[in-house]
Scaffold this active site. Structure first.
Site, PDB file in Angstrom:
ATOM      1  N   LYS A 122     -12.301  -1.574   7.974  1.00 44.43           N
ATOM      2  CA  LYS A 122     -11.673  -2.361   9.040  1.00 44.43           C
ATOM      3  C   LYS A 122     -12.427  -2.037  10.345  1.00 44.43           C
ATOM      4  CE  LYS A 122      -8.372  -3.012   5.885  1.00 44.43           C
ATOM      5  NZ  LYS A 122      -8.163  -4.189   5.051  1.00 44.43           N
TER       6      LYS A 122
ATOM      7  N   ASP B   5      -1.843   7.128   6.032  1.00 44.23           N
ATOM      8  CA  ASP B   5      -2.895   6.175   5.662  1.00 44.23           C
ATOM      9  C   ASP B   5      -3.079   5.246   6.859  1.00 44.23           C
ATOM     10  OD1 ASP B   5      -4.430   4.077   4.762  1.00 44.23           O
ATOM     11  OD2 ASP B   5      -3.024   3.441   3.200  1.00 44.23           O
TER      12      ASP B   5
ATOM     13  N   TRP C 135       0.832  -1.213   0.000  1.00 46.04           N
ATOM     14  CA  TRP C 135       0.000   0.000   0.000  1.00 46.04           C
ATOM     15  C   TRP C 135       0.855   1.247   0.000  1.00 46.04           C
ATOM     16  CZ3 TRP C 135      -4.498  -1.090  -1.703  1.00 46.04           C
ATOM     17  CH2 TRP C 135      -5.019  -2.376  -1.479  1.00 46.04           C
TER      18      TRP C 135
END
Lengths: 349, 349
Positions: B190, B166, B98
């Site tokens: 999440k 992030d 990511w």
């Protein structure tokens, strides 16, 4: 039971709500809200949903269906980025707020965005003539239905250049000839499903051919290559959209829906035209079957009319702030009986 | 009852699923899926959700909370566009898949995206030292928790330049000092809510200050000015996120959650370290409390172990394809008893 005439997010079939609620509690032993998008169970849902879009709209070979995010507001930009060609110039038909935003994002993507026709002179209350379409453009963009003002294209513009359409508010309401388009996109939240997903139907031959450098998420080729699973999709919106698509296919598809939508629109426009208390706000020839805009001929009756429809369990009838008056949105799932209820109230005024 | 160790979209509290399902059938007389985002009822939900994020994370004055779309994949681009300053250069700490994508979108936005630290040399199995941070950059970007490899920053990098993070996979799992950041963003799927919403917590003073021309949807100033309602938001994802935030606040908030998450992680890492059948895959000091990655020391036991946990109603334990082995994701809603069930199975191998 409320009659939901809201402009979107809007009514969906009651059976779909029931199935959608059940899956939040149990989808193969988990909540649909906690399943991995990479699970076999959800991959199957995504593939079914993409396939059902193809079935419902009779999408020919050579097109890819994607469920992305960001609504048409991001779609304006994605369209321009992906269809940019050698001219770096795009033509737009400006039929209202959303079309105007599309023009702006064409320019934001780096294109020369020209308006070849506009109905701004009369507050966008008609569909302008767009018979003169230049050849030295990368694409022609239009908005098939204008949710705010209540106008709708009755035919697809004739052109040899690549055609792009924002069909957010009338897709799945009638048959369309997808083969005429290089790109169709639409926010889900009218006739497709809950807010949060954005549908793209893209001609494969344009993928990866842009003359612009495209950031990754905005590149339809990236999403096509990953079967609409480049990143976590809006799982629940796709799931409910698939329920709704199955419901549509089981109930006669877009052909049957077109008949029902015509019948609903005929009933309401007939009342507007024959009841001296009301008048339509758009040119008759360009009237939308999805969003019917009208106003009182005598504003002193406003309080009484508002009381009547509120008492009649009608919701979402208030016109958009930029137009005023009333707007009855009659998407696929709105039953004829709801329109009958509204008409009966209009008669009683 | 399944034990859902999936990496995301992931488990949420069972009470939240119940309330979320009920609202699909009835939210003030309509389905939550058909309410207008402009209705007073939903505007209240959006405002509550934004306020509850501030409460849960103790967000100081001078920050705006937004619920947008597109996931972190679009967030990489939005971050770069909005934080671009006079240097047109940004620094990234590369800790995995990511973070690597974030670097790429920094460049796609038009910045010089430099990696000041990376753990790629060892398959990203540790958090690299990032004590040398240049001053001539517009911002420093990092990924607080690395879902795929199972590493996590244990402290916030010390720097004077604007800091961007992030936090997709560990936000709301522990207290954070928001005042250290100019921008925090996180996919909802999440610890916040269902897939389809992306959270942004942005320092007001950076809004509208970019050195780049930003397309409309990608401009956080546009969304802030419209109170996160510039266009149709992902209504249901925001609604369920708000249910989950209320549940979090009612149950001790992130302080209590941090204790529970530490207890779950201690239990599982202790088993990995003491059971000769297993070994961890990351450096001990950098272990994630959210995503615990491990493998068998003897691959011939794979079939038996897989059988055991499948029979034990455990789902989502398979490691990411790029790492292999196993990954137990233990987000807020996963109960200690689920970790106990896994540990008991590990002991029985």
């Amino acid at each position: 039971m409320k009659h939901n005439f809201g402009a979107g997010p809007c009514i969906l079939p009651q059976e779909v709500f029931k199935e959608a609620a059940a899956a939040v509690l149990d989808f193969n032993g988990l909540s649909i809200l906690e399943v991995s998008h990479r699970s076999a169970d959800f991959v199957k849902v995504m593939e079914e949903a993409r396939e059902n879009v193809k079935k419902a709209l009779n999408v020919p070979e050579g097109y890819t269906v994607l469920f992305l995010q960001g609504g048409a507001s991001l779609g304006f930009l994605i369209a321009a980025y992906n269809l940019a060609g050698k001219h770096k110039r795009a033509a737009y038909i400006n039929t209202g707020t959303w079309a105007t935003k599309a023009v702006k994002e064409g320019a934001n993507a780096g294109l020369e965005a020209i308006q070849i026709a506009s109905s701004e002179d009369k507050g966008f209350n008609y569909i302008p003539d767009a018979s003169e379409i230049p050849e030295d453009i990368d694409f022609l963009h239009y908005t098939s239905n204008n949710t705010i003002v209540g106008t709708q294209f009755k035919s697809i513009p004739e052109t040899n250049v690549p055609l792009v359409c924002d069909m957010s508010s009338d897709i799945f309401s009638q048959p369309i000839d997808v083969s005429k388009f290089d790109l169709i996109y639409a926010g889900a939240q009218k006739n497709l499903g809950p807010a949060g997903a954005t549908l793209y139907i893209v001609k494969d031959s344009i993928l990866g051919k842009s003359s612009l450098h495209i950031p990754t998420y905005l590149d339809l080729a990236v999403h096509a290559k990953k079967d609409s699973m480049f990143n976590t999709p809006p799982v629940y919106s796709v799931f409910v959209s698939n329920l709704n698509l199955k419901h549509l296919l089981k109930n006669g598809g877009v052909e049957e829906m077109a008949k029902k939508n015509q019948a609903k629109a005929d009933l309401l426009y007939n009342e507007i035209d024959n009841n001296p208390n009301f008048e339509g706000t758009t040119e008759v020839k360009d009237r939308s079957l999805m969003n019917v805009t009208f106003r009182l001929t005598d504003d002193s009756k406003k309080e009484r009319f508002d009381q009547l429809w509120n008492d009649g369990n009608i919701v979402g009838l208030k016109g958009h702030r930029s137009v005023g008056g009333y707007r009855a949105s009659m998407y696929n799932a709105l039953e004829l009986k709801s329109v009958e209820a509204l008409v009966s109230i209009m008669k009683s005024l």
